[in-house]
Design a protein around this motif. Structure first.
Motif, mmCIF file in Angstrom:
data_model
loop_
_atom_site.group_PDB
_atom_site.id
_atom_site.type_symbol
_atom_site.label_atom_id
_atom_site.label_comp_id
_atom_site.label_asym_id
_atom_site.label_seq_id
_atom_site.Cartn_x
_atom_site.Cartn_y
_atom_site.Cartn_z
ATOM 1 N N GLU A 247 0.830 8.627 1.089
ATOM 2 C CA GLU A 247 1.746 9.737 0.803
ATOM 3 C C GLU A 247 2.869 9.202 -0.092
ATOM 4 O OE1 GLU A 247 2.581 12.688 3.914
ATOM 5 O OE2 GLU A 247 1.531 11.323 5.238
ATOM 6 N N ASN A 248 4.121 9.302 0.371
ATOM 7 C CA ASN A 248 5.253 8.798 -0.416
ATOM 8 C C ASN A 248 5.874 7.565 0.229
ATOM 9 O OD1 ASN A 248 5.069 10.951 -2.293
ATOM 10 N ND2 ASN A 248 6.125 12.294 -0.850
ATOM 11 N N THR A 249 5.094 6.881 1.056
ATOM 12 C CA THR A 249 5.610 5.752 1.820
ATOM 13 C C THR A 249 4.923 4.461 1.391
ATOM 14 O OG1 THR A 249 5.985 7.208 3.705
ATOM 15 C CG2 THR A 249 5.985 4.849 4.142
ATOM 16 N N LEU A 250 5.702 3.396 1.237
ATOM 17 C CA LEU A 250 5.169 2.076 0.910
ATOM 18 C C LEU A 250 5.160 1.214 2.172
ATOM 19 C CD1 LEU A 250 6.973 1.393 -2.485
ATOM 20 C CD2 LEU A 250 4.560 1.940 -2.154
ATOM 21 N N THR A 251 4.074 0.477 2.370
ATOM 22 C CA THR A 251 3.922 -0.399 3.529
ATOM 23 C C THR A 251 3.276 -1.696 3.070
ATOM 24 O OG1 THR A 251 3.482 1.595 4.835
ATOM 25 C CG2 THR A 251 3.096 -0.531 5.902
ATOM 26 N N GLY A 252 3.670 -2.818 3.683
ATOM 27 C CA GLY A 252 3.098 -4.115 3.342
ATOM 28 C C GLY A 252 2.151 -4.613 4.429
ATOM 29 N N PHE A 253 1.095 -5.297 3.995
ATOM 30 C CA PHE A 253 0.130 -5.898 4.921
ATOM 31 C C PHE A 253 -0.062 -7.360 4.521
ATOM 32 C CE2 PHE A 253 -0.897 -1.388 4.664
ATOM 33 C CZ PHE A 253 -0.849 -1.032 6.007
ATOM 34 N N VAL A 254 0.162 -8.251 5.459
ATOM 35 C CA VAL A 254 0.092 -9.679 5.178
ATOM 36 C C VAL A 254 -1.304 -10.189 5.523
ATOM 37 C CG1 VAL A 254 1.049 -11.945 5.698
ATOM 38 C CG2 VAL A 254 2.546 -9.952 5.631
ATOM 39 N N VAL A 255 -1.926 -10.880 4.543
ATOM 40 C CA VAL A 255 -3.253 -11.483 4.721
ATOM 41 C C VAL A 255 -3.171 -12.940 4.274
ATOM 42 C CG1 VAL A 255 -4.428 -9.275 4.368
ATOM 43 C CG2 VAL A 255 -3.996 -10.760 2.403
ATOM 44 N N ASP A 256 -4.210 -13.705 4.579
ATOM 45 C CA ASP A 256 -4.211 -15.109 4.174
ATOM 46 C C ASP A 256 -4.382 -15.256 2.671
ATOM 47 O OD1 ASP A 256 -4.003 -15.539 6.828
ATOM 48 O OD2 ASP A 256 -5.898 -16.612 7.087
ATOM 49 N N GLU A 257 -5.280 -14.430 2.081
ATOM 50 C CA GLU A 257 -5.594 -14.587 0.657
ATOM 51 C C GLU A 257 -6.110 -13.275 0.090
ATOM 52 O OE1 GLU A 257 -8.542 -17.224 -2.281
ATOM 53 O OE2 GLU A 257 -8.842 -17.205 -0.101
ATOM 54 N N VAL A 258 -5.691 -12.970 -1.143
ATOM 55 C CA VAL A 258 -6.251 -11.851 -1.897
ATOM 56 C C VAL A 258 -7.347 -12.409 -2.804
ATOM 57 C CG1 VAL A 258 -5.822 -10.097 -3.646
ATOM 58 C CG2 VAL A 258 -4.158 -10.466 -1.826
ATOM 59 N N ILE A 259 -8.568 -11.950 -2.630
ATOM 60 C CA ILE A 259 -9.705 -12.482 -3.391
ATOM 61 C C ILE A 259 -9.863 -11.751 -4.726
ATOM 62 C CG2 ILE A 259 -12.206 -12.826 -3.377
ATOM 63 C CD1 ILE A 259 -12.016 -13.122 -0.336
ATOM 64 N N GLY A 260 -9.813 -10.403 -4.717
ATOM 65 C CA GLY A 260 -9.947 -9.647 -5.965
ATOM 66 C C GLY A 260 -10.618 -8.312 -5.727
ATOM 67 N N ASP A 261 -10.839 -7.568 -6.834
ATOM 68 C CA ASP A 261 -11.444 -6.247 -6.684
ATOM 69 C C ASP A 261 -12.926 -6.372 -6.368
ATOM 70 O OD1 ASP A 261 -11.994 -7.221 -9.249
ATOM 71 O OD2 ASP A 261 -12.371 -5.210 -10.015
ATOM 72 N N HIS A 262 -13.463 -5.303 -5.753
ATOM 73 C CA HIS A 262 -14.843 -5.350 -5.269
ATOM 74 C C HIS A 262 -15.389 -3.933 -5.214
ATOM 75 C CE1 HIS A 262 -18.006 -5.423 -2.084
ATOM 76 N NE2 HIS A 262 -18.299 -6.575 -2.644
ATOM 77 N N GLN A 263 -16.573 -3.720 -5.829
ATOM 78 C CA GLN A 263 -17.244 -2.422 -5.705
ATOM 79 C C GLN A 263 -17.759 -2.294 -4.278
ATOM 80 O OE1 GLN A 263 -19.888 -0.916 -8.773
ATOM 81 N NE2 GLN A 263 -19.302 -2.612 -10.116
ATOM 82 N N THR A 264 -17.200 -1.342 -3.547
ATOM 83 C CA THR A 264 -17.438 -1.266 -2.111
ATOM 84 C C THR A 264 -18.383 -0.121 -1.785
ATOM 85 O OG1 THR A 264 -15.219 -2.133 -1.729
ATOM 86 C CG2 THR A 264 -16.306 -1.049 0.130
ATOM 87 N N VAL A 265 -19.545 -0.468 -1.283
ATOM 88 C CA VAL A 265 -20.500 0.525 -0.794
ATOM 89 C C VAL A 265 -20.205 0.758 0.686
ATOM 90 C CG1 VAL A 265 -22.921 1.109 -0.481
ATOM 91 C CG2 VAL A 265 -22.223 -0.293 -2.434
ATOM 92 N N ILE A 266 -19.735 1.958 1.019
ATOM 93 C CA ILE A 266 -19.284 2.241 2.380
ATOM 94 C C ILE A 266 -20.478 2.437 3.302
ATOM 95 C CG2 ILE A 266 -17.916 3.798 3.816
ATOM 96 C CD1 ILE A 266 -16.318 4.504 1.309
ATOM 97 N N LYS A 267 -20.522 1.663 4.364
ATOM 98 C CA LYS A 267 -21.546 1.790 5.397
ATOM 99 C C LYS A 267 -20.876 2.260 6.685
ATOM 100 C CE LYS A 267 -24.931 -0.053 2.922
ATOM 101 N NZ LYS A 267 -26.130 0.697 2.528
ATOM 102 N N ASN A 268 -21.486 3.248 7.343
ATOM 103 C CA ASN A 268 -20.928 3.715 8.602
ATOM 104 C C ASN A 268 -21.119 2.666 9.682
ATOM 105 O OD1 ASN A 268 -20.139 6.223 7.610
ATOM 106 N ND2 ASN A 268 -22.174 7.094 7.921
ATOM 107 N N MET A 269 -20.136 2.577 10.574
ATOM 108 C CA MET A 269 -20.244 1.683 11.716
ATOM 109 C C MET A 269 -21.232 2.277 12.722
ATOM 110 S SD MET A 269 -17.941 -0.642 10.908
ATOM 111 C CE MET A 269 -17.338 -1.453 12.375
ATOM 112 N N ILE B 76 0.843 -1.194 0.000
ATOM 113 C CA ILE B 76 0.000 0.000 0.000
ATOM 114 C C ILE B 76 0.876 1.240 0.000
ATOM 115 C CG2 ILE B 76 -1.688 1.331 1.336
ATOM 116 C CD1 ILE B 76 -2.934 -1.114 0.192
ATOM 117 N N GLN B 77 0.465 2.264 -0.788
ATOM 118 C CA GLN B 77 1.176 3.538 -0.773
ATOM 119 C C GLN B 77 0.332 4.592 -0.077
ATOM 120 O OE1 GLN B 77 2.600 5.004 -4.505
ATOM 121 N NE2 GLN B 77 3.674 6.725 -3.590
#
Length: 702
Positions: A635-657, A632-633
């Motif tokens: 600002e100008n910084t790159l960071t990695g996040f480890v997950v079990d599996e990448v499923i794919g792109d998804h149209q995300t409808v944002i719902k408030n918590m 993930i980028q």
């Protein structure tokens, strides 16, 4: 009638908003005739509409203001700071009367009279009231001035025109300065190159001019041509006539009107199935340039019909709550479409899959078009702050100018509305704490006039908004001292510059020596941080003592629907904003062992930190043999996040918590998946900060 009054109020609010911006421009450039005319028109329109809809208090007051501004137009009243002050005060007073239930109260009349008295002192004369008839005459005169006409100019210069020192192109250029122009050149008489004489003019023109100028003024352009040149100027239509005519002019009718063919010739041509223009050229009755000229006239007529025709408008007003409701419905449609796509895959029906793909395309187009309706240029928000900077700098006896850049950068209107308060806090602090007085700046060798810059620019699918000042900058020693006094940090704490600057966002924190009407109570910057967090954004500070300070706000385009990357950790699913994803990589068990506790990985000739979300969110099951790392980028910084599996792109409808989950770290919202389950949307800005710090996982904020 109440419905029309509400329409008048909406129009008046817009005019008053633009009036403030125009007055700021006029103060910067007092001799700008366009700004002077625009200010006058705004007040004139408000006066006429207020009188029409029985807002007599507003109508009588704006009449006096209009008279003063008319003096500015005529050159009898100079643009001065006092005039701008009074006109701004008048603008605020009109706004107050609009917002009240009654605009003719004794209190309003008293304020109106006091402003009028000030204007009388300024102008040195008393504006006499106009009667109703003269107002109508004035309004009619104004409307007549705005009527545009279309002229067809057939210009065939004498072939020896060059010998007299006349350049026909200069005449065409003079015409172009009168309005919108379209030229058709006739080059049929051009000879072969071996007999071409450069001293002879072989070309003539048909010119279509849309202008407010009179016929005599157009004829004056050609006044010095000799009699051998042919000039035929025909007023082919007024705007109003063209709007009210039902049919668009046909090609044949235009050619007959120009005298190029006879009605009998047109009747013979119409019996054929070929296009009229092609047949007329084939039969040698007209040239291809004649047809091209007629088509240009037809195009102009059709364009006017399209833009100004009866029953059609280029824009319409839509209530914001209706637009919000439409966005909500589109969000539900996106969720339903995801369920349909998942069902099609499960049923293994080719017909159902084909339908699901078609619905997905249509939904995607509808989503993009609907979201574009809520996108608003941030420049309109920037302009509001010119008044704020002007008034505050004047009250604090400082010389400060506001510079804006990237005003055409667009954001969701809901984001812009919620951004107003944080920007006000930041600008007020820059004026009060940041920029020094003119005397101090001179001692430091600076320009006596301080500068605050608002700059917006796109960064991927986000917007970066910067608020910069060239003041004295943040004092790290003073911030540390105050933080220790308030026991926010221990006396022996070792903090980086970023950590020191972030202390100013603590509740109640202020380094001001005294409380003023502008700032100093420590109730501003913590509000800024909370409101930016609520927008799923982030704020960062850069400052150099004695040079200035920059606040960088990173904000999402919208708070409704985004493109996301869906990932899985054990049985739960999470979403990364796709615009911030740079790459996805595999992380094997062998690589995990090699890394040990360093949590660093090589990526494109650099080393970046990463964090394992499984451990952060406390999943106790055994690690899979292979994991995925999402880069993930921010600002100008790159960071990695480890997950079990990448499923794919998804149209995300944002719902408030819900309120129960408000304030949970590292989560900004949720979305509903096609199977009805919920996926949490990750706060990558905070997660990136955590990864850079190399924080341990027994952090109390988990």
């Amino acid at each position: 009638m109440s419905q029309f009054k509400e329409t008048f109020k909406e129009e008046a609010y817009e005019l008053l908003g633009s009036l403030e911006d125009l007055l700021m421009q006029l103060e910067d450039d007092p001799n700008n005739p366009e700004a002077i005319s625009a200010v006058f028109r705004s007040i004139h329109t408000i006066k006429g509409s207020a009188s029409m809809f029985d807002f007599q208090g507003i109508a009588s007051f704006t009449h006096v203001v209009e008279s003063v501004l008319d003096g500015v137009r005529e050159g009898t009243v100079n643009v001065s700071k006092k005039l701008i002050d009074l006109t701004l005060l008048s603008r605020d007073h009109i706004l107050s009367m609009l917002n009240a239930d009654e605009d003719s109260t004794p209190e309003f009349e008293e304020v109106s009279q006091s402003i009028i008295d000030e204007m009388k002192v300024l102008t040195g004369e008393i504006a006499e009231p106009q009667n109703e008839n003269s107002s109508k005459i004035e309004k009619q005169a104004d409307s007549n001035e705005n009527v545009e006409s279309i002229y067809r100019i057939q210009f065939a210069p004498d072939e020896n025109i060059f010998l007299s020192g006349t350049n026909p192109l200069l005449l065409l250029n003079e015409l172009s300065q009168m309005g919108e122009i379209s030229c058709i050149s006739y080059k049929d008489d051009l000879p072969d190159l071996d007999i071409f004489n450069p001293e002879i003019c072989y070309v003539h023109w048909d010119i279509y001019l849309t202008t407010k100028q009179t016929l005599d003024e157009i004829k004056d352009v050609f006044i010095f041509l000799d009699a051998r040149s042919k000039i035929d100027i025909t007023r082919i239509s007024d705007w109003e006539v063209m709007v009210n005519e039902d049919p668009n002019p046909k090609l044949g009718e235009i050619l007959i009107d120009k005298g190029l063919i006879q009605p009998s010739d047109l009747s013979q041509i119409l019996d054929s199935r070929k296009k009229i223009g092609e047949l007329l050229v084939e039969k040698g009755m007209v040239s291809s340039s004649d047809v091209k000229s007629a088509l240009e006239e037809q195009k102009i007529s059709s364009s006017i019909k399209q833009n100004m025709g009866t029953g059609s408008t280029s824009t319409i007003r839509v209530q914001s709550d209706k637009l919000d409701s439409l966005v909500d419905s589109v969000g539900e449609l996106v969720t339903a479409q995801a369920r349909l796509s998942q069902l099609a895959v499960h049923e293994k029906s080719s017909a159902l899959q084909s339908l699901a793909e078609q619905i997905e395309r249509l939904t995607s187009d509808l989503r993009d078009n609907t979201m574009s309706l809520r996108m608003v240029p941030i420049g309109s928000t920037f302009l509001r702050f010119k008044r704020l900077v002007r008034d505050l700098s004047s009250s604090l006896d400082k010389n400060i100018q506001l510079v804006t850049k990237g005003g055409d950068t667009e954001l969701d209107k809901n984001v812009i509305e919620k951004l107003n308060d944080p920007l006000v806090h930041l600008i007020r602090n820059s004026i009060d704490h940041g920029i020094e007085s003119a005397a101090e700046r001179k001692k430091k060798g600076k320009d006596p006039t301080g500068t605050i810059t608002l700059d917006a620019q796109y960064t991927g699918a986000n917007v970066k908004l910067m608020i910069r000042d060239d003041g004295q900058g943040l004092n790290k020693e003073a911030i540390l001292k105050k933080a220790i006094e308030k026991k926010l940090i221990s006396p022996d704490a070792q903090l980086s510059d970023d950590e020191i600057f972030n202390l100013i966002f603590m509740p109640g924190f202020s380094t001001a020596q005294s409380v003023t009407s502008v700032s100093g109570r420590g109730v501003g910057m913590d509000v800024v941080r909370r409101q930016i967090d609520a927008l799923n954004g982030s704020i960062h500070i850069k400052s150099e003592h004695g040079v200035g300070t920059e606040f960088s706000l990173h904000l999402p385009f919208t708070l409704a629907i985004i493109e996301g990357l869906l990932v899985r950790i054990q049985d739960e699913k999470y979403v990364f904003p796709l615009s911030m994803v740079q790459a996805c990589m595999e992380l094997t068990a062998e690589q995990r062992e090699n890394h040990g506790k360093k949590r660093l990985i090589e990526y494109r000739d650099s080393v970046i930190p990463y964090i394992r979300l499984r451990e952060l969110f406390i999943y106790d099951e055994e690690l899979p043999e292979r994991e995925h790392l999402v880069v993930i980028q921010t600002e100008n910084t790159l960071t990695g996040f480890v997950v079990d599996e990448v499923i794919g792109d998804h149209q995300t409808v944002i719902k408030n918590m819900g309120k129960l989950y408000k304030g949970i770290n590292y989560i900004t919202g949720a979305t509903i998946l096609g199977d009805g389950n919920v996926a949490l949307i990750l706060d990558v800005n905070r997660l990136s900060t955590l990864a850079k710090k190399g924080s341990t996982l027994n952090d109390s904020n988990k």
